[in-house]
Design a protein around this motif. Structure first.
Motif, mmCIF file in Angstrom:
data_model
loop_
_atom_site.group_PDB
_atom_site.id
_atom_site.type_symbol
_atom_site.label_atom_id
_atom_site.label_comp_id
_atom_site.label_asym_id
_atom_site.label_seq_id
_atom_site.Cartn_x
_atom_site.Cartn_y
_atom_site.Cartn_z
ATOM 1 N N PRO A 60 -14.974 8.028 -6.248
ATOM 2 C CA PRO A 60 -14.773 6.610 -6.545
ATOM 3 C C PRO A 60 -13.878 5.946 -5.500
ATOM 4 O O PRO A 60 -12.986 6.577 -4.930
ATOM 5 N N VAL A 61 -14.113 4.664 -5.271
ATOM 6 C CA VAL A 61 -13.351 3.946 -4.257
ATOM 7 C C VAL A 61 -12.889 2.602 -4.805
ATOM 8 O O VAL A 61 -13.587 1.959 -5.587
ATOM 9 N N MET A 62 -11.676 2.203 -4.413
ATOM 10 C CA MET A 62 -11.198 0.845 -4.652
ATOM 11 C C MET A 62 -10.895 0.220 -3.302
ATOM 12 O O MET A 62 -10.280 0.848 -2.442
ATOM 13 N N GLU A 63 -11.348 -1.017 -3.132
ATOM 14 C CA GLU A 63 -11.099 -1.720 -1.885
ATOM 15 C C GLU A 63 -10.521 -3.095 -2.196
ATOM 16 O O GLU A 63 -10.925 -3.750 -3.153
ATOM 17 N N TRP A 64 -9.555 -3.521 -1.371
ATOM 18 C CA TRP A 64 -8.934 -4.834 -1.519
ATOM 19 C C TRP A 64 -9.298 -5.720 -0.334
ATOM 20 O O TRP A 64 -9.390 -5.253 0.805
ATOM 21 N N ALA A 65 -9.475 -7.010 -0.620
ATOM 22 C CA ALA A 65 -9.731 -7.997 0.422
ATOM 23 C C ALA A 65 -9.168 -9.336 -0.025
ATOM 24 O O ALA A 65 -8.892 -9.539 -1.205
ATOM 25 N N CYS A 107 -1.186 -6.358 0.672
ATOM 26 C CA CYS A 107 -0.880 -4.938 0.841
ATOM 27 C C CYS A 107 0.615 -4.726 0.650
ATOM 28 O O CYS A 107 1.320 -4.245 1.546
ATOM 29 N N ASN A 108 1.113 -5.071 -0.496
ATOM 30 C CA ASN A 108 2.543 -5.057 -0.744
ATOM 31 C C ASN A 108 2.799 -4.625 -2.180
ATOM 32 O O ASN A 108 1.895 -4.498 -2.980
ATOM 33 N N ASN A 109 4.076 -4.413 -2.509
ATOM 34 C CA ASN A 109 4.393 -3.816 -3.796
ATOM 35 C C ASN A 109 4.318 -4.765 -4.977
ATOM 36 O O ASN A 109 4.492 -4.357 -6.105
ATOM 37 N N GLY A 110 4.031 -6.038 -4.774
ATOM 38 C CA GLY A 110 3.853 -6.932 -5.900
ATOM 39 C C GLY A 110 2.488 -6.813 -6.543
ATOM 40 O O GLY A 110 2.236 -7.394 -7.592
ATOM 41 N N THR A 111 1.564 -6.080 -5.896
ATOM 42 C CA THR A 111 0.193 -5.973 -6.384
ATOM 43 C C THR A 111 -0.219 -4.543 -6.731
ATOM 44 O O THR A 111 -1.328 -4.321 -7.208
ATOM 45 N N TRP A 112 0.662 -3.574 -6.515
ATOM 46 C CA TRP A 112 0.260 -2.171 -6.593
ATOM 47 C C TRP A 112 -0.123 -1.700 -7.993
ATOM 48 O O TRP A 112 -0.811 -0.695 -8.131
ATOM 49 N N ASP A 113 0.309 -2.398 -9.049
ATOM 50 C CA ASP A 113 -0.058 -1.947 -10.389
ATOM 51 C C ASP A 113 -1.570 -1.942 -10.601
ATOM 52 O O ASP A 113 -2.091 -1.150 -11.384
ATOM 53 N N VAL A 114 -2.284 -2.815 -9.902
ATOM 54 C CA VAL A 114 -3.743 -2.825 -9.987
ATOM 55 C C VAL A 114 -4.307 -1.504 -9.467
ATOM 56 O O VAL A 114 -5.254 -0.948 -10.026
ATOM 57 N N LEU A 115 -3.707 -0.996 -8.390
ATOM 58 C CA LEU A 115 -4.158 0.269 -7.806
ATOM 59 C C LEU A 115 -3.738 1.465 -8.648
ATOM 60 O O LEU A 115 -4.563 2.336 -8.945
ATOM 61 N N THR A 116 -2.473 1.534 -9.023
ATOM 62 C CA THR A 116 -1.973 2.736 -9.705
ATOM 63 C C THR A 116 -2.646 2.937 -11.062
ATOM 64 O O THR A 116 -2.882 4.069 -11.482
ATOM 65 N N LYS A 117 -2.985 1.844 -11.737
ATOM 66 C CA LYS A 117 -3.694 1.968 -13.008
ATOM 67 C C LYS A 117 -5.066 2.589 -12.800
ATOM 68 O O LYS A 117 -5.513 3.431 -13.584
ATOM 69 N N TRP A 118 -5.743 2.200 -11.723
ATOM 70 C CA TRP A 118 -7.072 2.734 -11.420
ATOM 71 C C TRP A 118 -7.006 4.185 -10.943
ATOM 72 O O TRP A 118 -7.856 5.005 -11.288
ATOM 73 N N LEU A 119 -5.980 4.520 -10.175
ATOM 74 C CA LEU A 119 -5.865 5.887 -9.652
ATOM 75 C C LEU A 119 -5.746 6.914 -10.773
ATOM 76 O O LEU A 119 -6.368 7.968 -10.723
ATOM 77 N N GLY A 120 -4.944 6.627 -11.785
ATOM 78 C CA GLY A 120 -4.802 7.552 -12.898
ATOM 79 C C GLY A 120 -4.333 8.911 -12.438
ATOM 80 O O GLY A 120 -3.477 9.042 -11.563
ATOM 81 N N ASP A 121 -4.934 9.985 -12.983
ATOM 82 C CA ASP A 121 -4.491 11.336 -12.635
ATOM 83 C C ASP A 121 -5.213 11.886 -11.411
ATOM 84 O O ASP A 121 -4.921 12.977 -10.947
#
Length: 282
Positions: A60-65, A107-121
């Motif tokens: 699986p992949v997540m991409e930001w733009a 690409c900064n720490n104000g948005t990372w919760d979107v990524l970490t929730k998706w990454l999971g374990d």
């Protein structure tokens, strides 16, 4: 690039505001890459990331733009999003809006919760029922021990010439059919941060985030295919591939497995640990 060259090493892949070729430079290549001729940079042959995307079948992949990105125009990142949607990929494509669309904010720490929730374990796939791999000898770096010629239970993947080749192998031994590919879905959302902090050139990524960061989430998660009766078969489609080694134990087939092969040229297939030796198809 690394997650596509060595897909079985990674559980998931993430791209934050990425170009598609290398070497590249923000802003300059953001404009030049869409021109018929790139006069700013001579790109390395075989360095286009989107050409390798079929290797992401089990990753699986997540991409930001950014919809109004100041570094990389949206049409460049959107090309990969369109490929995800047109294919059968498990993906999430996040388009940030407003100030959050700018590279130094996105690409900064104000948005990372979107990524970490998706990454999971991040549990990775070890032995999938189907393996797709793009062999790209142009990206090899033998001196550093980086040669991308294997994925999961397929190895020894080599091309007939110094160009990209693709192999797609499905094992009937797992008793899993092809997954249904649903249409991509889309939703609008936003993520809150705890304020704006002053940044500087020496610390450009230091606590810079807006109170609200709006984004559009485009996604598809196909899931696993239906159960079916296991069979001692390997279905193989190869393009510009000369050799292929398959570990029958990991692929859940026997040394006598039936090989159903489609190839555009001579292809030697070896079942690892079997006494029969290589089989040649053309």
């Amino acid at each position: 690039k690394l997650s596509l060259t060595f897909p079985d090493v990674f559980g998931k892949a993430f791209i934050c505001d990425g170009l598609d070729v290398a070497p590249s430079f923000p802003t300059i290549n953001g404009v030049a890459d869409v021109l018929p001729v790139d006069t700013f940079t001579v790109h390395e042959a075989g360095s286009k990331v989107s050409d390798l995307m079929p290797s992401r079948r089990n990753q699986p992949v997540m991409e930001w733009a950014g919809s109004s990105d100041d570094y990389i125009p949206y049409d460049i990142t959107r090309k990969r999003a369109d490929l995800y949607a047109a294919g059968d990929y498990d993906y999430e494509f996040i388009t940030w809006h407003g100030f959050a669309a700018q590279h130094m904010l996105m690409c900064n720490n104000g948005t990372w919760d979107v990524l970490t929730k998706w990454l999971g374990d991040m549990k990775r796939v070890v032995d999938p029922a189907r393996v797709t791999y793009v062999r790209n000898p142009l990206m090899d770096d033998p001196g550093a021990g980086l040669v991308g010629n294997r994925a999961y239970w397929a190895s020894g993947i080599e091309t007939r010439d110094r160009a990209l080749g693709t192999v797609d192998v499905t094992s009937g031994g797992f008793g899993i059919g092809g997954a249904e590919v649903p249409a991509s879905q889309m939703e609008n959302a936003s993520i809150a941060s705890d304020g704006i902090y002053v940044t500087s050139y020496d610390k450009p990524y230091s606590e810079w985030a807006l109170p609200q960061n709006p984004y559009t989430r485009e996604y598809r998660h196909p899931g696993s295919g239906p159960a079916q009766t296991p069979s001692d078969t390997l279905t193989i489609t190869a393009k510009n591939i000369s050799t292929l080694i398959i570990d029958p134990q990991r692929a859940k087939v026997s040394c006598n497995a039936k090989l159903d092969v489609k190839t555009d040229g001579p292809l030697s297939i070896t079942l690892l640990g079997c006494s029969a030796g290589p089989q040649t198809f053309s």
